[in-house]
Structure formats: C-alpha cells, structure tokens
Write a protein that holds these residues in place. Sequence first.
Motif, PDB file in Angstrom:
ATOM      1  N   LEU B 303       0.644  -1.223   0.011  1.00 15.92           N
ATOM      2  CA  LEU B 303      -0.094  -0.054  -0.077  1.00 15.92           C
ATOM      3  C   LEU B 303       0.869   1.154  -0.137  1.00 15.92           C
ATOM      4  O   LEU B 303       0.605   2.163  -0.840  1.00 15.92           O
ATOM      5  N   ASN B 304       1.737   1.124   1.029  1.00 11.94           N
ATOM      6  CA  ASN B 304       2.511   2.718   1.041  1.00 11.94           C
ATOM      7  C   ASN B 304       3.979   2.084   1.819  1.00 11.94           C
ATOM      8  O   ASN B 304       4.128   0.922   2.275  1.00 11.94           O
ATOM      9  N   MET B 305       5.099   2.968   1.349  1.00 10.58           N
ATOM     10  CA  MET B 305       6.026   2.729   1.870  1.00 10.58           C
ATOM     11  C   MET B 305       6.682   4.037   2.941  1.00 10.58           C
ATOM     12  O   MET B 305       6.530   5.031   2.797  1.00 10.58           O
ATOM     13  N   ASN B 306       7.080   3.683   4.149  1.00 12.01           N
ATOM     14  CA  ASN B 306       7.689   4.444   4.963  1.00 12.01           C
ATOM     15  C   ASN B 306       9.227   4.318   5.153  1.00 12.01           C
ATOM     16  O   ASN B 306       9.614   3.668   5.891  1.00 12.01           O
ATOM     17  N   ILE B 341       9.657   0.697   6.581  1.00 12.59           N
ATOM     18  CA  ILE B 341       8.624   0.151   6.754  1.00 12.59           C
ATOM     19  C   ILE B 341       7.704   0.001   5.803  1.00 12.59           C
ATOM     20  O   ILE B 341       7.391   1.128   5.039  1.00 12.59           O
ATOM     21  N   VAL B 342       7.346  -1.288   5.227  1.00 13.34           N
ATOM     22  CA  VAL B 342       6.440  -1.294   4.144  1.00 13.34           C
ATOM     23  C   VAL B 342       4.975  -1.707   4.696  1.00 13.34           C
ATOM     24  O   VAL B 342       4.855  -2.667   5.569  1.00 13.34           O
ATOM     25  N   ASN B 343       4.017  -0.832   4.196  1.00 16.00           N
ATOM     26  CA  ASN B 343       2.541  -1.036   4.570  1.00 16.00           C
ATOM     27  C   ASN B 343       2.016  -1.993   3.495  1.00 16.00           C
ATOM     28  O   ASN B 343       1.919  -1.600   2.263  1.00 16.00           O
ATOM     29  N   LEU B 344       1.156  -3.116   4.062  1.00 14.49           N
ATOM     30  CA  LEU B 344       0.659  -4.113   3.018  1.00 14.49           C
ATOM     31  C   LEU B 344      -0.957  -3.542   3.094  1.00 14.49           C
ATOM     32  O   LEU B 344      -1.328  -3.094   4.211  1.00 14.49           O
ATOM     33  N   GLN B 345      -1.479  -4.169   2.233  1.00 16.05           N
ATOM     34  CA  GLN B 345      -3.040  -3.927   2.064  1.00 16.05           C
ATOM     35  C   GLN B 345      -3.544  -5.116   3.450  1.00 16.05           C
ATOM     36  O   GLN B 345      -2.851  -6.282   3.456  1.00 16.05           O
ATOM     37  N   SER B 346      -4.409  -4.662   4.376  1.00 13.05           N
ATOM     38  CA  SER B 346      -4.469  -5.474   5.453  1.00 13.05           C
ATOM     39  C   SER B 346      -5.526  -6.477   4.771  1.00 13.05           C
ATOM     40  O   SER B 346      -6.207  -6.188   3.969  1.00 13.05           O
ATOM     41  N   GLY B 347      -5.352  -7.784   5.307  1.00  9.02           N
ATOM     42  CA  GLY B 347      -5.876  -9.012   4.793  1.00  9.02           C
ATOM     43  C   GLY B 347      -5.279  -9.661   3.524  1.00  9.02           C
ATOM     44  O   GLY B 347      -5.544 -10.944   3.450  1.00  9.02           O
ATOM     45  N   ALA B 348      -4.613  -9.019   2.894  1.00  8.69           N
ATOM     46  CA  ALA B 348      -3.894  -9.527   1.644  1.00  8.69           C
ATOM     47  C   ALA B 348      -2.922 -10.426   2.060  1.00  8.69           C
ATOM     48  O   ALA B 348      -2.201 -10.531   3.049  1.00  8.69           O
ATOM     49  N   PRO B 349      -2.904 -11.746   1.357  1.00  9.10           N
ATOM     50  CA  PRO B 349      -1.816 -12.565   1.769  1.00  9.10           C
ATOM     51  C   PRO B 349      -0.264 -11.853   1.596  1.00  9.10           C
ATOM     52  O   PRO B 349      -0.209 -11.222   0.635  1.00  9.10           O
TER      53      PRO B 349
END
Lengths: 836, 402
Positions: B303-306, B341-349
Amino acid sequence: MIARGKNASDLFPAVVKNVACKNIEVKKLVYVYLVRYAEEQQDLALLSISTFQRGLKDPNQLIRASALRVLSSIRVPIIVPIMMLAIKEAASDMSPYVRKTAAHAIPKLYSLDSDQKDQLIEVIEKLLADKTTLVAGSVVMAFEEVCPERIDLIHKNYRKLCNLLIDVEEWGQVVIINMLTRYARTQFLSPNQNAEAASLAKRKPYVMDPDHRLLLRNTKPLLQSRNAAVVMAVAQLYFHLAPKAEVGVIAKALVRLLRSHSEVQYVVLQNVATMSIKRRGMFEPYLKSFYIRSTDPTQIKILKLEVLTNLANETNISTILREFQTYIRSMDKDFVAATIQAIGRCATNIGKVRDTCLNGLVQLLSNRDELVVAESVVVIKKLLQMQPAQHSEIIKHMAKLTDNIQVPMARASILWLIGEYCEHVPKIAPDVLRKMAKSFTNEEDIVKLQVINLAAKLYLTNSKQSKLLTQYVLNLAKYDQNYDIRDRARFIRQLIVPTEKSGALNKYAKKLFLAQKPAPILESSFKDRDHFQLGSLSHLLNAKAVGYQELPDWPDEAPDPSVRNVEVPEWTKCTSREKRKEKVEKPFYSDSEGESGPTESADSGEGLGSTVGCQAEVPRVDEGHERGMLAWSTAGHRAVPTGLWPARALLTACVSPCPPVTPPPPQPVPTSNIVSTSLVTDLEGLTLTDTSLAPALLSPALGALRSYELLHRMTGEGLSVEYCFSRRPFPHDAHMVAVQMQICNNTDAEVKSLRISAPKPLSGTRIHEFPEIESLAPGDTASVVMGIDFCDSTQAANFQLCTHTRHFYVSIQPPVGELMAPVFMSENEFKKEQGE
Amino acid sequence: MPKLVPTSESLSQLLNKDEKEKAVDVENVPPVIPTPHHYLISIYRDKIFFVSVIQTEVPPLFVIEFLHRVADTFQDYFGECSETAIKDNVVIVYELLEEMLDNGFPLATESNILKELIKPPTILRSVVNSITGSSNVGDTLPTGQLSNIPWRRAGVKYTNNEAYFDVIEEIDAIIDKSGKVIYELIFVSCILLPGCELALTLCPLFQNPRLLDDVSFHPCIRFKRWESERVLSFIPPDGNFRLISYRVSSQNLVAIPVYVKHMISFKENSSSGRFDVTIGPKQNMGKTVEGVVMTVHMPKAVLNMNLTSTQGTYTFDPVTKVLTWDVGKITPQKLPSLKGIVNLQSGAPKPEENPSLNIQFKIQQLAISGLKVNRLDMYGEKYKPFKGVKYITKAGKFQVRT
C-alpha cells in the motif's frame, strides 16, 4: 483532412487543379491526395495525368522518378496502358534511380491489372539484369510480387546478385536474401543429408556447389548488420542452407538482437525457439542470455522459458532448474504457470531429474495461489503417468486437494488420476467419488466427464462399494444439459452394467477402461513450426499467411549448375600491345561486314544482349567528356552475336567481378547475307574509334545504319525526310550528335530554301542546323548533316523544317546507344576513372 | 507490405473485440496480431503504438525494423515522439511517410536524405515560412539517394574538423539473492559525434581487438579491412551515429563496480514488512560511481512505504507500485542506504516474491572492459584534425534479485 480520417473526396476537382502548381509542398500534398482518392473519382483523376506525362519527360531524373511514382500509384484502370508505357520507358532510363522507381511501379500495376503479367515479366527480366545496387533490391521485390514462380529468371543473375548483395540498401537485402534462400533450395543439393547416405550407398562424396558456397560466403558479413531484419534473413538462410557445422555462426548474432526493442526480441525468440529444437548445441553457449528478468514483458518471458526448456540437457539441467525456482516465485502468474509446465517438460525429457522435479512440484501443491496449484496438478498428473507405482502418496495428497481446488482442469486431472490408479488408493477413491457425486451438478463439463469416468472405473474394480454411487452419477448425467455428457453416460451404462442385451462388449469393459495408457509426451509447441521458412510471418503465426511461398525441399539430383553461367561480356586487358593487335585485326572486322556470326547459339546471344544493355552504367556526358570514359550500350539492339562482339575490347565499363578472360578469337564463318545491322553499325563505331583522329569525312555507309523517318511523304506533302545517326563526331561541336539526313523531293515542283528553325528547344537541347539548301529539284535527294546536343537524355529534339512555302514540325528521338561514343582505355585507366 | 493506417477508426474496425480486451497491458500486446483479412504489426514506443497493416507474407522483422525507423525519424524531426508532436506536425508526418515508403517498400530511411527533402521544423523557420510563404519542403532534390553512400550528404563542410568518440560500455547483469553474479555481459557501443569533413578515413586501432566479440557495424565501415587487418576504416556519416557496437567476450568478464546489500521481508499476518537496501562501490580504479538510481517494482499488495534514506530522495507511486530512489554519487566513506517499513494491504496474503532491484549507474572516464582506442588515424586530409575519445561505463539491464 485525410490525416484526420475525414472524407475529403468532395473537394476533388478543386484539389486536382493544383497539380500543376509550382510550389513543391502543395504539389506533394496534391500527390498524396490524388493517390488516396483517385480510385473513387476516376474521371476527374484523368485530368491530372497529362501533368505526370509531362513530368516523365523532364530532364531531371528525380522529377521523372516522382512523376512515375505518382502515376503508378493512381489506381485508375483506364490508364493502365499509359502506365505500362511509362514503366517500359523508365526501365531503360539512364538514371538508376528512375529504373528503381520503375521496379517499384511494377507491383502496383500488377495489382491493378494482373493481365499485364507477361509484359511486366519482360520488364522484370530486363531490370534483373541491371548491374546497379540501387535497382537490385527493388526489382527482386517486384519479382517476388509478380512472378515468384519464374525461378528461371534468376539463373543468369544469381552470381551477380550474390556479389552485389553487400552493397544493396538494407531493405533490398532482406528481400534478396529471402528470395535466394528459396532459389538455393531448388538449385543445390542439401549439404546435410549426405553424410550417412553417401557412406551407405557409396555415392560420390558431396561437393558443395561453388555457387552455394558463394551465397553463404557473401551473406555472412551481413550478420553484422545493424538492421535486425537483415540479420534475421541471413540467419534463416544459414539455418536452411548451411551445412550443420557452419550454422553456429548465426547464434551469436541472434543473441545480440535480444538486446534490441522488445518487439524485435519477440520475433527473434520465436525463431530461436524453433531453431533450438533442431539444433540444440547452437545456442547452448548462450544459455545465460535467455535468463529472464523481472522487467521483461510476459510474452517475452514465456518465449525465453521455451528456449531455456529446449536447451536443457543433462549437464545444464541443474542450473536451469535453479533458475526456474526463482521464476516460480514471480508475481506474474501466467509466467509461473508456464514455468511449471516447463519444469514438467524438463522432467520428461531428462530422466535423471524427474524425481527432483516431482518433489518440487508437490511442494508447489501447498502454494497459496490457486493457479499455481492447478497447473502443478496438471503437470504432476502427466509425470505420474510415467511411473505411477511409487507415488501413491502423492495421489493421496492430491485427492485431498479436491476440496479446495476450483480450477476445472486441475479437478479433472485429479479425478482422472484417482480413477486410473484406484487400486493404489482403494480407500480414498470411493470417498472422492461420493464427494463428487454430491457436487456433480455444479461442476464444469470437463469435470463431469471425469466424474463419470471415475465412477465407471470404480464400478469395475470395486463394485461393492461404488455400485450405488455409480448408478446415481449416471442418472444425474443422463439429464445433463450437455449432450456430450448424456451420450457418455448412456454409453458407459450400457458398457458396464450387465444386461441381457449387451453381452459381448461387457466382458471387455474392464480391459477397455483400465488398459495401460501410454504416458503423454510433453513437447514444445514449436516442434512442427520449422516447415515454415524461418523469419516469415507464417512462421510467427504458425499458419499460412496470404502470399506465403513454400520453402521447397532439397532436390534429389542437383539441377544443372551451368544455367547460372552468365556470358559476361569478357573484357580484355587493353594493354597497349593488345591495342596494336586490335588495329591489326581491324581489316578483319571490316571484312566481316559482309558476314554474320551464325556460330552463336541463340540463347547466349540474348543473354549477352540483355546483360550488356544494362551494364552500361552511363556516366552523364558532361562529366563523361572530361573523363573520356564512355560505355557502349546496345539498348535497342537485339541479338548481338557473341563470337563477333566487336566492342569487347571497349567494354571496360563492365563492372564484372569475375577475372578478366581473354576471349577466344572469333572465327569468321562465311555465310549468307543475313547481316545483323546492329553488328555492322557497331563495327562502324569501332572503325571510327580508330580513325576518329583523322579529320576526313568518310563516305557514310548509309545502308548499314538504321534510318528513321522524320517526315513522311504524305504529311510532308511530297517531301520526305529520313535520318540516321551517322556515328561520327560532329565536327563543329564535340557535345553534339551527328544526324545524317536524307531529304527527298517527291513532288513535281522544286522545293526552295530548305532550312531548319528551332523555335523552342527543350531545356538544354541545342541544335546545329545544316546549311540551307537553296533548292531541291523534283525527284532529287540531298544529304545533309546536322548536330544535336541531346543533353544525355532520350528526350526528343523538336524543331521545324521549313521550306519556302511550309513549316513542318518534326522531332528526333535518339536511342540511348546513339548518345555515346566509344573510347579506348586501358584497364588501369578505367579503374582510375571508376574510382572517382 | 506495410500500409500505414492514419486513423484509429479504421484500425478498430479491423480488430475484433476479443483482441481489444486481451490487450489490457500495453507491454503485452503481441507485435503481430492476425485478423481475418489483415495482419497488424505494431510497435510500442514512447507511449504510442505504431501499427502497420499488411496483407501478405512479409518478414515481420522487416516491418518492425521499419516502424522503429519511422519512430526514430519522428524523434529526430520533432525532438520527441509524442502524440502532441505528431498531431502538431501532421503535414510533415505525411510528407515523411510519403518519402519513406512507396507502395509498401521502404524508400529513403536515412535521416540525412530525408532532411534534405523535408527540412525539420524549427521555430525560426516557421516564423520565416509564415512571412515569406515558403515551405518546409526542400527545393533541392536529394542527391544522397543516388549515391552509393546514402548516409552522407554531398559536400558537407564543418568549420572545425574534429572527431569525438564516445565509447559507452553497458553492463548487463543478473545478480542472485546471495550476491553471486549469475549472468554478466558487457555491451559496448562506439558513437561518433559529427564534425568530420568528407573523405576522411579514420582508423581507430583498438589496443586489444581480440576482446571484441560479435560486432555489428554501421554500413559505412569497410568490411574487408576489418576482416583482414582488424582495423576500422570508414567515411563518417554526418550526424551522430553508432559506429560499431559489440560485446566483450565472456571470458574477460570483470568485477561489477557496485554491490547491493538488501534485506526485504514481509511478515506473515501483520500487513507490514521491512525494507533495507544499501548500495556500495566495489573497487573501480579510483573513479566515482555517479547517477545511481534504483527502481523497484513492489508487489501489488504493497500500500505504502515509509522509508528514510541517508542520501538522495525516494518516491513511491502507489498506483504503479514503483519505488524510485535517486541516490546520485556514491562515496565510499558514507554508504547510501534506504530503510523503512512497508505497509501492506490489510488482509491480503503476504507476497511470495521479493521484488528485484533494477539499478542504474554511470562511471565517467572508465572503460570497464579495459578496451582502449589506441590510435586514431585520419587519411585524406592534409591538416591535423582534432581527435578525442570519451569513455563511459553504464549499467545496462542491471538487476539484483532479492
């Protein structure tokens, strides 16, 4: 407007009016417009034709060319004869650029009116003999469009084309190479088939035709071309024609192309894939060049994978498999699926790694992505078929998967596996069937069929547990919407369920269903593509494209190689000694005026005539005079006897690459009076060269020269004028061509003050008038000489012939050959001139 | 043979719906599409598709190569090959195509012939044209088309006679997870800048011609002399051009000038991951590595990257999922790194694959293969022209798998 896709045809008349406009930009745009809309408004288009016809006569070669180009692009059937005429004229134009345009016009005319084929072939034949690189590519293109089956036209020009090839512009190279590939396939023996055949049959060992070798040698440097199409063309030529040992050279060049644009990569990889099946060794050193980057487009990835799989063998399989492992984790799912299939293929081809592959694939079964799992199932099924006994564990594992996998192909595969090897998994099989029976109605057709199969097989092996289930499944299938399934159900019921009626087949049911099935062979989809010529559109699509020329098979017997022997007019070294010799021989030549050369065979004479005709790379005379180099052209003459070709010594203009051959001394054979006029006139020219320094005017040999009519008796009201080119220097001006005129007064009255007035000569054309004839008595003839400077064009010189009463408009159009003067020069001098 | 289709309307008539739907991803449009009556061959350049429609059999590469030449020519004329450039100059485009193609057979594709025929548009010229009413079409007819060396105009004059060579070496490499180089290839192209008068013959003698492998030449180079003496002799065309390009044979591979330390991981069920990359120079003969840019195609689930970088700036495009990190110059004292930190889509594998890193860099004044232009001889001129050679080493397709 055309560019925006609007229909601008309403404006046609307004636009066409501008065709005579002086502004070049407007003119060009009008041309574009004309080409686009002429077909729709044929009548109006005709208005513009005269402008082009005027353009065809322009002294500037580029204007002639562009006029011809536009004229031939106008698709109006009425002007076909005009086009034909224009093409014919342009084909013998002095400028190679105009000849090139003529070659381009041929396919256009052919597509407009295919009835002209025969005439066009004549033009093609003439142009094929052209020696300039500019023309070669275009004419071969025309040849391919119009008459690709007339391979006999190539024979005489084969060697020349091979030698010119490297200097032809790149687009022409592609066309020529493709054509030569087909040609070579019909004319030479295969270099590969003989190795064992020769040893078996004790035939004479294979020797490659020198012409075959020539082709291979001359195309090889083109592998280094910057044009990908040329490289590909050479690569396919080598692949199709070269002996096995030599094909390797193309691999490097093809691998280089892989650095190019992705479209180029795509096409090249397609071809490499085909090649790598047949000649695996060729690309093995470059294995790593086919490694896949994550940024490649999917279609490139899949092709690279194909190549990698084809290249896999026992030594490199471990590296390849390691690569594959990386690929499996890719984000691109289509690519992952392809990789799994590739692993399957490697596993079937190389027995050593089968277990490793299988284990790897089984691990994939626990992958989270359904597509991956499904693909693995399908591949595992195929692999298991080869050795089912050891792998009942895997089958059990797969049986469990039926709950989760939704992809129909994979479900069907699992069911088939379980059915086929139900004796290995006796406990699970009925259970699976029970589950499937429950969900039968919701399955895809392909799965339903496999459910029926499974049921039938189980019924036969384990009827106690599955009898009811089978009945149930068959009943469901009976009322299915798909007739295939209904048929299958009915058929199986009859077969396996014993009834009174069906006895015979029943016994064999078990054999039918549980027969050993051969394991499928996983092979490349590129396997059978090599019957298409590589690099062709058809090969890429794996389907025959319109206009595809089948690549012929090698002939069993070599056709006669001598057909390619061109009678190149041999040019001797004009050393001073030979010049002297020539002079000594001169009387002999003069004597031969009364003889003809019947020794020559008809065909060689013709071959010669055409070769010479186009060999005359005529320099423009304004420079030509300074250079003092002129070639002799026989354009317009036919059937020049070979043996007695007098200009042989003069023909230094021949740019032939073949070593100089001293011609056999011509044999004088006294025969009847059939004198070839052209021969004689040529001889006249020869005599002249030697004596040209002598200022004395020799008496003209009028009988021998071809004379043309300038003014007919009827139109000239009794005055008739004939003229011929006397072929001697015009004494007043070196640039002028001497024209000998015979004026005959057939009237009853005296004609007074005959003179010439040249009111408006074309640009550059100058006329030196003959002295006015005071009077010509009735029945008298007078002979005068006038000079015309044609400015090296074949444009007619127009002038008026005036008598005391009338003016006659006449014109003289010179044949090309008459515009040149022969010049002696040694070979070295010639080379020097040529080098400039 | 190719016929150029000017409108998109007629094109879409040819394509049936299936094809259109299939071609979602621009990169994956097959170059050759068969339709019931025609074949479409297309190339994709600078966000424009160039499509040619053909009816009969023709080598596909022939068409593709030609289309690329067309695109090159547009680029040459208009400075960029964009949709607006083509729309603005539609008349010139028409004139160009008219000259380049005759009934489907390429006529003039050399840019200097075309430039003689149709002068490229400049602001000055368009002003002059609008005042004087003259046109872009040259009045002179091209003589180059008639000569045997179409790449050179007749009678070119330069005020100063110079020859500058750019030797550009590009390193293609794939480095695997553990930092091992699994594939490496050095690709060199020699570019000659304009400035030579006619009738020059240059012989850059390479110090070690044996390094060269699989050479491709501009047509102006005389093959015979290369074959016999390993010497390049040619009459240079006017304008920038690629004189030769070649690969360095695989036995002579050299160390790759940069290394990458990376730590990318995604945690199971936590919708975040770690990202840590450090780039450092290896020994490279005292030359600095410049213009370093790293691009990463992150998995779709991101989703996004910090991130924080010690040097340079980074951007992350959440739509295309491309992370670009512009590092600039690398100094060995302070190694640039990018952590966060890498933010992933919640729930996605959790994504299975770690993305691979594409790296670009440049090293001035270094030919990494060790190739050198030894001598540059010029014949045919009495005075001494100025000569110069510039070496650049660049990353070509340089990819690090993680």
